[in-house]
Design an enzyme around this catalytic site. Structure first.
Site, PDB file in Angstrom:
ATOM      1  N   ASP A  67      47.990  34.186  46.775  1.00 58.11           N
ATOM      2  CA  ASP A  67      46.460  34.941  46.654  1.00 58.11           C
ATOM      3  C   ASP A  67      45.324  34.201  46.221  1.00 58.11           C
ATOM      4  OD1 ASP A  67      47.321  36.018  44.554  1.00 58.11           O
ATOM      5  OD2 ASP A  67      47.233  38.120  45.405  1.00 58.11           O
ATOM      6  N   HIS A 138      49.285  47.973  45.557  1.00 58.41           N
ATOM      7  CA  HIS A 138      49.403  46.280  46.284  1.00 58.41           C
ATOM      8  C   HIS A 138      50.251  45.119  45.613  1.00 58.41           C
ATOM      9  CE1 HIS A 138      45.910  45.450  42.970  1.00 58.41           C
ATOM     10  NE2 HIS A 138      47.026  44.383  42.778  1.00 58.41           N
TER      11      HIS A 138
HETATM   12  C1  F6R Z   1      48.367  38.172  42.127  1.00 58.51           C
HETATM   13  C2  F6R Z   1      49.196  39.654  43.099  1.00 58.51           C
HETATM   14  C3  F6R Z   1      49.025  41.133  42.012  1.00 58.51           C
HETATM   15  C4  F6R Z   1      49.496  40.769  40.787  1.00 58.51           C
HETATM   16  C5  F6R Z   1      48.747  43.381  40.686  1.00 58.51           C
HETATM   17  C6  F6R Z   1      49.514  43.171  39.067  1.00 58.51           C
HETATM   18  O1  F6R Z   1      48.554  36.822  42.301  1.00 58.51           O
HETATM   19  O2  F6R Z   1      49.600  39.113  43.845  1.00 58.51           O
HETATM   20  O3  F6R Z   1      49.195  42.011  43.340  1.00 58.51           O
HETATM   21  O4  F6R Z   1      50.441  40.596  40.997  1.00 58.51           O
HETATM   22  O5  F6R Z   1      47.644  43.108  40.592  1.00 58.51           O
HETATM   23  O6  F6R Z   1      48.530  42.489  38.740  1.00 58.51           O
HETATM   24  P1  F6R Z   1      48.880  42.273  37.071  1.00 58.51           P
HETATM   25  O7  F6R Z   1      50.156  41.847  37.431  1.00 58.51           O
HETATM   26  O8  F6R Z   1      48.243  41.278  35.641  1.00 58.51           O
HETATM   27  O9  F6R Z   1      49.059  43.779  36.555  1.00 58.51           O
END
Ligand code: F6R
Length: 262
Positions: A67, A138
């Site tokens: 993304d 998500h």
């Molecule tokens: C970002 C992505 C999101 C993150 C998720 C968790 O490329 O795919 O799904 O993996 O928002 O974010 P963190 O790791 O910062 O808690």
């Protein structure tokens, strides 16, 4: 689905990094699907170490990021382009032309998204898709209510995700509202999925994804339908799982040929 619980995020990341390194050693032109965020940082560090100290070769590897924020150019410090170069690509020998990240400045989002999907197909599909998970369940930026068969497209972030991600920006209002993200259908076509989740803030999303029903309101639950998906989680992220003893028992009773290289 395999649930691998390690005491710490570092331990879980080391194991998952080994798996990715093995995929690349076995298939030097492997296609990787990659996330950003805090979660994959220890794993990216370990991949850099394996590249530097054990000569893991990324010269034929291709990557597709999940993304990107719409409205942020590649030089923007909070863009996922910037993140990926800072935390991984600048430190390994992947050729720039093999790196694919959604274009946050595209003027034609639908046409860009069709092209991104086509590029993944042209490369033969994703061999191993690495994922984080949002506190709302998500994956990529497929927020709750995303179609379980969705493809790469524009999404609007939920206020919950904007709040979670505000830590990277000056304030909440600086977080872009829109993103381009691979869809759940895109993720599901990858040959293997590895989801990482660390910390208590992810425990409820992990519980619902693993032990709850398959449901568009918990996008990561779609991985229940993937024939090769593994969750690598730390003890805190596992703290709400009902069957954690069973998952640990399975992991410690693997036949020798299925055991993980450490
Ligand atoms: C970002 C992505 C999101 C993150 C998720 C968790 O490329 O795919 O799904 O993996 O928002 O974010 P963190 O790791 O910062 O808690």
């Amino acid at each position: 689905m395999e649930i691998i619980v390690q005491e710490t995020a570092e331990q879980a990341s080391m194991l998952a990094a080994r798996l990715i390194a093995k995929t690349i050693s076995d298939k030097p032109d492997a296609v990787l699907g990659l996330p950003t965020g805090s979660t994959p940082l220890p794993l990216y560090k370990e991949l850099i170490r394996i590249h530097k100290e054990e000569n893991l070769d990324f010269s034929s590897v291709t990557s597709f990021n999940l993304d990107e924020y719409l409205g942020l150019g590649p030089e923007h410090p909070q863009s996922y382009h910037h993140f990926m170069y800072e935390n991984l690509f600048n430190h390994i020998n992947i050729p720039a032309e093999n790196i694919n990240i959604p274009d946050g400045l595209t003027e034609n989002v639908p046409s860009f998204c069709i092209g991104y999907e086509q590029k993944i197909k042209d490369k033969g599909g994703i061999d191993i898709q690495l994922l984080g998970i949002g506190s709302d369940g998500h994956i990529g930026f497929n927020e709750p209510s995303s179609s379980l068969t969705s493809r790469t497209r524009i999404k609007t972030l939920t206020p919950n995700t904007i709040k979670d991600n505000a830590r990277f920006f000056e304030n909440e209002s600086a977080v872009p509202r829109h993103v381009i993200t691979m869809g759940l259908g895109t993720v599901m076509e990858s040959r293997e999925c590895i989801l990482l989740a660390f910390g208590e803030a992810k425990a409820e999303a992990v519980r619902q994804s693993v032990e709850g029903p398959l449901c568009a309101m918990v996008p990561a639950s779609v991985l229940q339908m993937h024939n090769r998906s593994r969750f690598f989680i730390d003890a805190e992220a596992a703290s709400k799982l009902e069957k954690v003893e069973y998952y640990n028992w399975v992991f410690s009773n693997k036949p020798a040929w299925q055991q993980f290289e450490k």
